[in-house]
Design an enzyme around this catalytic site. Structure first.
Site, mmCIF file in Angstrom:
data_model
loop_
_atom_site.group_PDB
_atom_site.id
_atom_site.type_symbol
_atom_site.label_atom_id
_atom_site.label_comp_id
_atom_site.label_asym_id
_atom_site.label_seq_id
_atom_site.Cartn_x
_atom_site.Cartn_y
_atom_site.Cartn_z
ATOM 1 C CB CYS A 53 5.968 7.628 -12.360
ATOM 2 S SG CYS A 53 6.384 5.956 -12.916
ATOM 3 C CG ASP A 136 -2.865 -0.543 14.463
ATOM 4 O OD1 ASP A 136 -2.831 0.441 13.995
ATOM 5 O OD2 ASP A 136 -2.128 -1.687 14.757
ATOM 6 C CG ASP A 205 -1.135 2.202 16.380
ATOM 7 O OD1 ASP A 205 -0.106 2.539 17.166
ATOM 8 O OD2 ASP A 205 -0.806 1.576 15.265
HETATM 9 MG MG LIG Z 1 -1.025 1.376 13.168
#
Ligand SMILES: [Mg+2]
Length: 302
Positions: A53, A136, A205
């Site tokens: 990386c 969520d 959400d």
């Molecule tokens: Mg969220």
DNA sequence: GCGACAG
DNA sequence: ATCTTGTCGC
């Protein structure tokens, strides 16, 4: 779709003595918008010897970050034969690698969004709404590859909690703007499969049709389950404000709802008109965020 | 440095 | 999204 592995596979294609950029890897994934996500995923790379990386740098030639410190990144680049001066890679144009072998996975996912968006229905198709669920997801820095998905269901009339569910799932997809569903839908499904009370409506959400391809996560969930859904976002993804309307390419796709001083951005997900979505969200707001989502947010963090 | 892109 | 004590105002 394991996009994290796709990123690592691309990075392994960069030969010793060459560098590429976060943006170039993102383009090889199929969308330049993923460039920040590439950086975040490389930050979690467990084995820089297997997956180099450190050969991925910023597009201006500066070396960018490295979780073990940029000194080690510069040292590794020099051992590869790359010249670095004042934090910048020299002969950048000459050592730049962009010849990736790829099938552009994000382009495939974009087509999937376009296909699903044709199934979104924006006329009210709601029966009697008794149970309203909120969804969520939460994460933790100490274990960033696990998502915690929470569903909280309330009875609309009494606003009382009738069910709570939490599920865990290994994350194989970073957060990329406009691709949120590919990160959070799997953990949603894990929680959804376990709930006992069938909700009549789900608040999510994130956005509904307030999305460049009209398929935000709330629409993605709604179409996948053929259930009425609403998207509730705390920040604006796209579009411009015209009064309380959110307009994108001449179309009103969402509305700002001032449930407190700072608005939330509401858009229908599926089987729902914008006006009905706004009316239901207003009814569900005790505080800024409608109760099912607010409670799911708290549960997902716990 | 600015703009800015849900979570 | 996450890292996070305390403080202020309503
Ligand atoms: Mg969220």
């Amino acid at each position: 779709m394991d996009l994290i592995e796709e990123i690592y596979k691309l990075v392994r294609q960069v030969p010793r003595g060459r560098v590429s950029t976060y943006g170039a890897v993102a383009r090889a994934l199929g969308d330049i918008i993923a460039s920040r996500a590439v950086g975040l995923v490389l930050n979690l790379n467990p084995d820089p010897d297997r997956t180099p990386c450190y050969r991925i740098i910023a597009s201006d030639g500066s070396v960018g970050g490295f979780s073990r410190g940029i000194e080690e990144k510069i040292e590794r680049l020099r051992r590869d034969g790359i010249e670095v001066r004042n934090g910048k890679v020299m002969n950048f144009g000459k050592v730049f690698f962009d010849d990736f072998d790829t099938d552009y996975p994000l382009k495939r996912l974009r087509k999937e969004q376009m296909r699903l968006s044709r199934k979104v229905r924006l006329k009210d198709e709601l029966g009697e709404i008794r149970y309203v669920a909120g969804f969520d997801a939460g994460y933790s820095k100490s274990d960033p590859l696990t998502a915690h998905g929470a569903i909280v269901t309330i009875e609309l009339e009494s606003m009382e909690i009738v069910e709570e569910m939490i599920a865990r799932k290994r994350i194989r997809f970073p957060y990329i703007p406009t691709y949120l569903a590919f990160r959070e839908f799997p953990v949603f499904l894990e929680a959804y499969r376990r709930i006992k009370i069938q909700p009549d409506l789900i608040l999510v959400d994130g956005n509904g049709i307030l999305h460049p391809f009209k398929l935000g996560i709330a629409s993605h969930i709604g179409v996948s389950l053929d259930l009425p859904t609403i998207g509730v976002a705390k920040n604006l993804l796209m579009g411009e404000m015209r009064g309380e309307d959110v307009v994108y390419q001449g179309e009103v796709l969402g509305k700002a709802v001032y449930s407190s001083r700072k608005p939330i951005f509401v858009s229908p997900g599926h089987r729902m008109s914008l006006d009905t979505a706004v009316r239901l969200v207003r009814k569900l707001c005790r505080y800024r965020i409608p109760e099912p989502v607010r409670l799911a947010h708290i549960l997902a963090k716990s």
